[in-house]
Scaffold this motif. Structure first.
Motif, PDB file in Angstrom:
ATOM      1  N   ALA A  36       0.852  -1.192   0.000  1.00 50.52           N
ATOM      2  CA  ALA A  36       0.000   0.000   0.000  1.00 50.52           C
ATOM      3  C   ALA A  36       0.890   1.244   0.000  1.00 50.52           C
ATOM      4  N   ASP A  84      -5.576   4.849  -1.903  1.00 46.47           N
ATOM      5  CA  ASP A  84      -6.680   4.010  -2.391  1.00 46.47           C
ATOM      6  C   ASP A  84      -7.834   4.111  -1.393  1.00 46.47           C
ATOM      7  N   GLU A  85      -9.004   4.402  -1.889  1.00 45.34           N
ATOM      8  CA  GLU A  85     -10.177   4.560  -1.012  1.00 45.34           C
ATOM      9  C   GLU A  85     -10.493   3.299  -0.220  1.00 45.34           C
ATOM     10  N   ASP A  86     -10.079   2.128  -0.746  1.00 50.03           N
ATOM     11  CA  ASP A  86     -10.370   0.873  -0.048  1.00 50.03           C
ATOM     12  C   ASP A  86      -9.375   0.575   1.074  1.00 50.03           C
ATOM     13  N   ASP A  87      -8.265   1.329   1.128  1.00 46.11           N
ATOM     14  CA  ASP A  87      -7.291   1.113   2.209  1.00 46.11           C
ATOM     15  C   ASP A  87      -7.902   1.508   3.547  1.00 46.11           C
ATOM     16  N   PRO A 141      -4.008  -2.305   2.736  1.00 48.73           N
ATOM     17  CA  PRO A 141      -4.877  -2.516   1.574  1.00 48.73           C
ATOM     18  C   PRO A 141      -5.792  -3.716   1.816  1.00 48.73           C
TER      19      PRO A 141
END
Length: 196
Positions: free
Chosen positions: A30, A55-58, A100
């Motif tokens: 990440a 990353d928005e999903d991190d 991540p």
């Protein structure tokens, strides 16, 4: 015939597992989160800090401390999950790490919010080539703020907080090298004032 029905499905399963492992994309690390505002400018009062992730999903976990010797790092088990801006005051150290959905955690991001550097102390009298001292002279030191602590040396070394603290006028002899520096809480020390 029965061995064919056993061997062929077994070979198919082995090939499927091997292919999945072989063609699986490599795990990526990440990207390090970004702590905003950065710590390049000192702060004089409480500020709100946000943590940006690549990353928005991190998922980002963080810890706060005021101990500069604290070597702990944030993790899923040691830290808080970042959800929104939070306040920091001068002297606060923020550490953050991103996880991540799949892959390795990021490097640790660190921001140390310091107070402004104190101003240089003023010596009185200040010896110079035009105004040298020729006998023992009492020198007073005036800090920029009353709350600043002033430390000094007369051996030519840069003053630290383990040197002599200024509390009363200092008797200086000709050829002594007086070096003075101010220290303030949660701040870098002032520049060194030198007088020979």
């Amino acid at each position: 015939m029965p061995w064919v029905t056993i061997v062929l499905p077994a070979m198919f399963l082995l090939l499927a597992i091997g292919g999945a492992l072989y063609f699986r994309p490599p795990e990526t690390q990440a990207e390090k989160p970004r702590i905003v505002p950065d710590d390049t400018r000192p702060i004089t009062e409480e500020k709100y800090v946000t943590i940006d992730k690549a990353d928005e999903d991190d998922k980002v976990y963080f810890i706060m401390t005021t101990d500069t010797a604290d070597t702990s790092v944030p993790s899923r088990t040691n830290g808080d999950l970042y959800t929104s801006a939070f306040p920091v005051s001068p002297g606060t150290i923020v550490k953050a790490v991103a996880y991540p959905q799949r892959g390795m955690k990021s490097e640790v991001a660190v921001a140390h919010y310091r107070a402004p550097q104190p101003t240089e102390p003023v010596l009185n009298p200040t010896p110079s080539l035009q105004n040298p001292i020729t006998a023992a002279t009492d020198v007073t030191i005036v800090p920029g703020k009353e709350t600043d602590k002033v430390y000094y040396t007369i051996n030519g070394g840069d003053p630290t907080e383990s040197d002599r603290e200024y509390t009363a006028p200092i008797s200086i002899m000709p050829k002594d090298v007086l070096r003075v520096r101010a220290f303030a809480r949660n701040a870098e020390p002032s520049e060194v004032v030198t007088a020979t």
